[in-house]
Scaffold this active site. Structure first.
Site, PDB file in Angstrom:
ATOM      1  N   ARG A   1      36.745  34.549  55.206  1.00 20.47           N
ATOM      2  CA  ARG A   1      38.130  34.225  54.888  1.00 20.47           C
ATOM      3  C   ARG A   1      38.858  35.506  54.473  1.00 20.47           C
ATOM      4  NH1 ARG A   1      40.508  32.178  49.480  1.00 20.47           N
ATOM      5  NH2 ARG A   1      42.645  31.881  50.139  1.00 20.47           N
TER       6      ARG A   1
ATOM      7  N   GLU B   1      37.125  29.725  47.304  1.00 18.77           N
ATOM      8  CA  GLU B   1      36.774  30.824  46.398  1.00 18.77           C
ATOM      9  C   GLU B   1      35.986  30.273  45.228  1.00 18.77           C
ATOM     10  OE1 GLU B   1      39.937  33.262  44.777  1.00 18.77           O
ATOM     11  OE2 GLU B   1      40.923  33.376  46.725  1.00 18.77           O
TER      12      GLU B   1
ATOM     13  N   ASN C   1      40.068  26.698  45.131  1.00 22.27           N
ATOM     14  CA  ASN C   1      39.511  27.863  44.450  1.00 22.27           C
ATOM     15  C   ASN C   1      39.210  27.442  43.023  1.00 22.27           C
ATOM     16  OD1 ASN C   1      40.107  29.219  46.786  1.00 22.27           O
ATOM     17  ND2 ASN C   1      41.727  30.500  45.913  1.00 22.27           N
TER      18      ASN C   1
ATOM     19  N   TYR D   1      37.017  28.505  39.323  1.00 19.56           N
ATOM     20  CA  TYR D   1      36.267  29.524  38.587  1.00 19.56           C
ATOM     21  C   TYR D   1      35.725  29.064  37.237  1.00 19.56           C
ATOM     22  CZ  TYR D   1      37.778  32.980  42.010  1.00 19.56           C
ATOM     23  OH  TYR D   1      37.969  33.672  43.172  1.00 19.56           O
TER      24      TYR D   1
ATOM     25  N   ASN E   1      47.640  30.746  49.599  1.00 19.71           N
ATOM     26  CA  ASN E   1      46.598  30.843  48.592  1.00 19.71           C
ATOM     27  C   ASN E   1      47.203  30.626  47.210  1.00 19.71           C
ATOM     28  OD1 ASN E   1      43.832  31.722  47.648  1.00 19.71           O
ATOM     29  ND2 ASN E   1      45.108  33.154  46.523  1.00 19.71           N
ATOM     30  N   GLU E   2      46.763  29.573  46.538  1.00 19.09           N
ATOM     31  CA  GLU E   2      47.068  29.359  45.127  1.00 19.09           C
ATOM     32  C   GLU E   2      48.555  29.438  44.769  1.00 19.09           C
ATOM     33  OE1 GLU E   2      44.681  31.906  42.687  1.00 19.09           O
ATOM     34  OE2 GLU E   2      42.804  31.097  43.422  1.00 19.09           O
TER      35      GLU E   2
ATOM     36  N   HIS F   1      48.598  35.509  50.834  1.00 18.34           N
ATOM     37  CA  HIS F   1      47.816  35.733  49.613  1.00 18.34           C
ATOM     38  C   HIS F   1      48.566  36.754  48.759  1.00 18.34           C
ATOM     39  CE1 HIS F   1      43.480  35.312  47.963  1.00 18.34           C
ATOM     40  NE2 HIS F   1      44.180  35.933  47.036  1.00 18.34           N
TER      41      HIS F   1
ATOM     42  N   PHE G   1      34.265  41.661  41.195  1.00 18.46           N
ATOM     43  CA  PHE G   1      33.898  40.314  41.632  1.00 18.46           C
ATOM     44  C   PHE G   1      32.972  40.329  42.859  1.00 18.46           C
ATOM     45  CE2 PHE G   1      37.510  38.745  39.163  1.00 18.46           C
ATOM     46  CZ  PHE G   1      37.163  37.435  38.872  1.00 18.46           C
TER      47      PHE G   1
HETATM   48  C1  GAL Z   1      41.948  34.069  42.647  1.00 17.22           C
HETATM   49  C2  GAL Z   1      42.616  34.882  43.706  1.00 17.22           C
HETATM   50  C3  GAL Z   1      41.807  36.028  44.208  1.00 17.22           C
HETATM   51  C4  GAL Z   1      40.968  36.707  43.148  1.00 17.22           C
HETATM   52  C5  GAL Z   1      40.296  35.716  42.230  1.00 17.22           C
HETATM   53  C6  GAL Z   1      39.585  36.304  41.040  1.00 17.22           C
HETATM   54  O1  GAL Z   1      42.915  33.463  41.839  1.00 17.22           O
HETATM   55  O2  GAL Z   1      42.945  34.078  44.807  1.00 17.22           O
HETATM   56  O3  GAL Z   1      42.676  36.899  44.854  1.00 17.22           O
HETATM   57  O4  GAL Z   1      41.664  37.675  42.499  1.00 17.22           O
HETATM   58  O5  GAL Z   1      41.202  34.781  41.746  1.00 17.22           O
HETATM   59  O6  GAL Z   1      40.460  36.513  39.994  1.00 17.22           O
END
Ligand code: GAL
Length: 461
Positions: free
Chosen positions: A75, A367, A293, A295, A164-165, A119, A429
């Site tokens: 991607r 992500e 996405n 985290y 994206n987001e 993005h 990352f």
């Molecule tokens: C997401 C973003 C990415 C990357 C990731 C880690 O929000 O789409 O570009 O930066 O977080 O922070």
């Protein structure tokens, strides 16, 4: 780990501004990130994306590394100002050639391209001349840009992600002002969000009407953390649900249900734009899959304005006063270099929440990943903490899938260390270590681990 289905899609992800460099080369126009990084104090260390990982020149080497890892999909995003230097009008053929060559090289390596159209690197001209994402014509400009990409790349690209987001664009770009274009406001985020949704829908509909012969799929990627009620009280349960509405349902409800969630309408009043009946119909149903996405996780509690601020974490809460939600963390959790908590069960719960609220969509995690202060020692990067993170989150995915969630693929963020927006290059990352002096890439232990996992789980493909 248990096995994943043999048709599960394994990929890794990047974005244009974070890796390409060549920020002013071969006719590329400036983006809002080129401008934003030039403002003192906005980005850690004064870092910029001028060179980044120099992927613009090193893409063949990078694709070879992806091939070595065994990924089936990659991607990446197209830089709008690289193909349209002022955002509209004259096409930069050198920019088109770069992406065209990249796509060909991926296909040669048997890696399926998943292409994000936006993005975050908006052409600067559109910010200055059209007020960026709050401008009235921006969705038409985006659709015209999407048209160009479908036309030039759609013969080979069959998986598209419009945005994206949008939450990050709206909240961090127009609310908190910590990302480009750096605006601070409590109403602009909702205006920008509205235009983003219309832009997404116009690009989707254009693809379906004009390019159906290309037989591709197209969707949107939203981001969301999990929000766990701090206590069992109804007030905290409602607060957690409300936080998810302001985070994810803000963008997913119009697409899956035809309008903003009531929670937002009630709380925001006039600050939340309304869709006309025509727009609602245009937006409804405009995604072929649920791009997510994810985290991290936080606790959510009802905040009537008296909550002790020492406990609160406002960093990732959007416009918290609109939500009456107090966010907090459990000190016993472990944390990444971003101070994001490692909570695999939050991923499982979020997947189940999406599955239920949006009627069992096909979900792709576009992500998931983590930053740690990696170092090369004797030519190796032993990133055990990242490996544990991935194991935990992938197991959480399996638990959700066992419960019926239709998770179809997973993209690790990120293929390599890169420009981490306002955090600059310090936050790593990547599955590959990048030495930002020499630009040399080294696979980390987690990349080698992925190679095994993908190998074991793709036997029948
Ligand atoms: C997401 C973003 C990415 C990357 C990731 C880690 O929000 O789409 O570009 O930066 O977080 O922070």
């Amino acid at each position: 780990m248990k096995k994943f289905p043999s048709d599960f899609i394994w990929g890794t992800a990047t974005s244009s501004y974070q890796i390409e460099g060549a920020a002013a080369l071969d006719g590329k126009g400036p983006s809002i990130w080129d401008a934003f990084t030039g403002i003192p104090e906005r980005v850690h260390n004064g870092d910029t994306g001028e060179v980044a990982c120099d992927h613009y020149h090193k893409y063949k080497e990078d694709i070879q590394l992806m091939k070595d890892m065994g990924v089936k999909a990659y991607r990446f995003s197209i830089s709008w100002p690289r193909v349209l230097p002022t955002g509209k009008g004259k096409v930069n053929e050198a920019g088109i050639k770069f992406y065209s060559d990249l796509i060909d090289e991926l296909l040669k390596a048997d890696i399926v391209p998943w292409v994000t159209l936006y993005h975050w690197d908006l052409p600067l001209a559109l910010q200055l001349e059209e007020d960026g994402w709050t401008g009235a014509n921006i969705s038409d400009h985006f659709a015209a840009y999407a048209d160009l990409c479908f036309d030039r790349f759609g013969d080979r690209v069959k998986n598209w992600i419009t945005l994206n987001e949008p939450w990050v664009v709206a909240i961090l770009g127009y609310g908190q002002g910590v990302f480009a274009p750096g605006r601070v406001s409590n109403s602009e985020p909702y205006l920008a969000g509205h235009q983003l949704i219309l832009a997404h829908a116009k690009a989707y509909n254009l693809y379906k009407e004009k390019y159906s012969h290309q037989n591709g799929v197209i969707g949107i990627t939203n981001n969301c953390d999990w929000r766990e009620p701090l206590t069992n009280s109804q007030a905290d349960k409602d607060a957690a649900e409300r936080a998810l509405h302001f985070f994810l349902a803000w963008f997913a409800d119009p697409i899956y249900k035809g309008d903003y969630p009531d929670t937002m309408k009630e709380r925001l009043g006039d600050r939340l734009p309304t869709f006309t009946a025509e727009e609602r119909a245009m937006v409804l149903g405009t995604t072929d899959f649920f791009g997510l996405n994810h985290y991290t996780t936080m606790y959510a509690a009802h905040d009537d304005g008296t909550v002790k601020k020492e406990r609160s974490v406002y960093g990732n809460g959007g416009i918290s006063e609109d939500q009456m939600v107090d966010l907090s963390l459990d000190k016993n959790w472990t944390f990444t270099a971003m101070n994001w908590a490692v909570v695999p069960w939050g991923c499982q719960k979020l997947l189940e929440w999406i599955d239920e609220r949006y009627d069992r969509p096909d979900i792709y995690i576009t992500e998931n990943g983590c930053a740690y202060p990696d170092k090369i020692v004797d030519g190796k990067v032993n990133d055990q903490a990242r490996l544990d993170y991935y194991k935990g989150y992938l197991q959480a995915c399996q638990t959700a899938m066992d419960k019926g969630v239709k998770l179809k693929g997973y993209f690790a963020w990120s293929f390599m260390d890169n420009f981490e927006w306002a955090s600059g290059y310090e936050k790593r990352f990547g599955l590959h270590f990048v030495d930002f002096e020499t630009l040399e890439r080294t696979p980390k232990a987690s990349a080698l681990w992925f190679r095994e996992v993908i190998g074991e789980n793709s036997a029948d493909v």
